[in-house]
Design an enzyme around this catalytic site. Sequence first.
Site, PDB file in Angstrom:
ATOM      1  N   GLN A  99      -6.323 -49.388  30.584  1.00 61.41           N
ATOM      2  CA  GLN A  99      -6.697 -49.980  29.289  1.00 61.41           C
ATOM      3  C   GLN A  99      -5.461 -50.471  28.536  1.00 61.41           C
ATOM      4  O   GLN A  99      -5.427 -51.598  28.040  1.00 61.41           O
ATOM      5  CB  GLN A  99      -7.454 -48.948  28.431  1.00 61.41           C
ATOM      6  CG  GLN A  99      -7.992 -49.544  27.139  1.00 61.41           C
ATOM      7  CD  GLN A  99      -8.443 -48.497  26.119  1.00 61.41           C
ATOM      8  OE1 GLN A  99      -8.278 -47.296  26.312  1.00 61.41           O
ATOM      9  NE2 GLN A  99      -9.015 -48.948  25.021  1.00 61.41           N
ATOM     10  N   TYR A 140      -6.028 -32.008  30.023  1.00 61.76           N
ATOM     11  CA  TYR A 140      -5.320 -33.236  29.625  1.00 61.76           C
ATOM     12  C   TYR A 140      -4.326 -32.936  28.486  1.00 61.76           C
ATOM     13  O   TYR A 140      -3.146 -33.314  28.557  1.00 61.76           O
ATOM     14  CB  TYR A 140      -6.359 -34.271  29.187  1.00 61.76           C
ATOM     15  CG  TYR A 140      -5.805 -35.546  28.594  1.00 61.76           C
ATOM     16  CD1 TYR A 140      -5.025 -36.426  29.347  1.00 61.76           C
ATOM     17  CD2 TYR A 140      -6.090 -35.902  27.264  1.00 61.76           C
ATOM     18  CE1 TYR A 140      -4.550 -37.617  28.797  1.00 61.76           C
ATOM     19  CE2 TYR A 140      -5.629 -37.083  26.716  1.00 61.76           C
ATOM     20  CZ  TYR A 140      -4.858 -37.934  27.474  1.00 61.76           C
ATOM     21  OH  TYR A 140      -4.387 -39.106  26.936  1.00 61.76           O
TER      22      TYR A 140
END
Length: 317
Positions: A12, A143
């Site tokens: 992205q 994460y």
Amino acid sequence: MQRVLVTGAGGQIGSELTPALRKRHGTSNVIATDIRRPDGASPGTEGPFEIADVRDRERIRSLVGDLRIDTIYHMAAILSATGEANPQLAWDVNVGGWANVLEVARERSVGRVFCPSSIAVFGPETPRDPAPQLTVLRPTTMYGLTKVTGELVGDYYVHRYGLDVRGLRYPGIISSETPPGGGTTDYAVDIFYQAIQSGRYTCFVRPDTVLPMMYMPDCIKATLALMDADFKRLSHHCDYNVAGMSFSAEELAAEIKRLIPSFACEYAPDFRQAIADSWPKSLDDRLARDEWDWRPSFDLSTMTDDMVKRLRKRFGK
Ligand code: NAD
Ligand code: AKB
């Protein structure tokens, strides 16, 4: 002229950062890399591209050496939702891949290295509105844990080896060119695509969920501004808070409805709600403002106007 390597260039952010870097440094001086070749329709596919898995240190070493790389933008990562589905992969890519990039940068005396961090470094014990620059970092996702590790090891290379390493805690990034890659803030992008294409969206977080977000042009602006900053002005290295805007899911839906009155949004929270609830609502970015003059250009309403205009054009709606 700088010789730049971008990892995760097909993602992205990488897919929009790469063309911005090529505009500055020349197309042939910016080498895009990823584990797979982006399709021809993706932005930034016009220049040099190499397949590279960041878990393969030898591959990174030979690219940096052979191509005389002096600057690295390390964008390859596994994001929060995908990371919860496969925590071992998130650890290997985010921590192992970053360790490889740092080691090669040290060995080859690379001049400057950028690695994004995230609002995912914060956890439920962090003050939420705003999250301070220096605060408790006890994330609950794999994460987030890899991003805290990334900040600390990046800072270690600055202090131990004198390597110039820089990084930002990006909020959720909203963009119109390349869809997001498996995060929790993805709803704030998906909602635009669905609003334009079908007029309806089922949002995977509650309507009152507030998170820090940023529009892609501000993400690129912040990244380049930090990389351009005079090292002597920086009191931090890999962990700058940067704020763009904060809004709830229902405020975003209302903004879209302003432009598409027939748009309808429903809510069906899933496992990503718990991740969103562990992150702050807003960020204190005074340090970035003071040390490298950070100012965002987009707020909720100007971002929404631009997103809707671009996606309408893309989908002919
Ligand atoms: P993304 O998922 O869209 O792109 C990541 C890219 O990394 C993908 O193109 C993927 O193919 C590549 N990749 C995955 N495993 C790889 C490997 N082993 N070797 C090489 N490449 C690999 O992610 P993004 O949104 O572009 O994020 C870029 C960086 O910004 C990441 O560090 C992410 O944590 C951070 N960030 C993103 C956001 C956001 O909202 N997009 C917010 C905060 C932080
Ligand atoms: C995610 O939701 O995982 C990312 C991020 C905020 O780091 N967009």
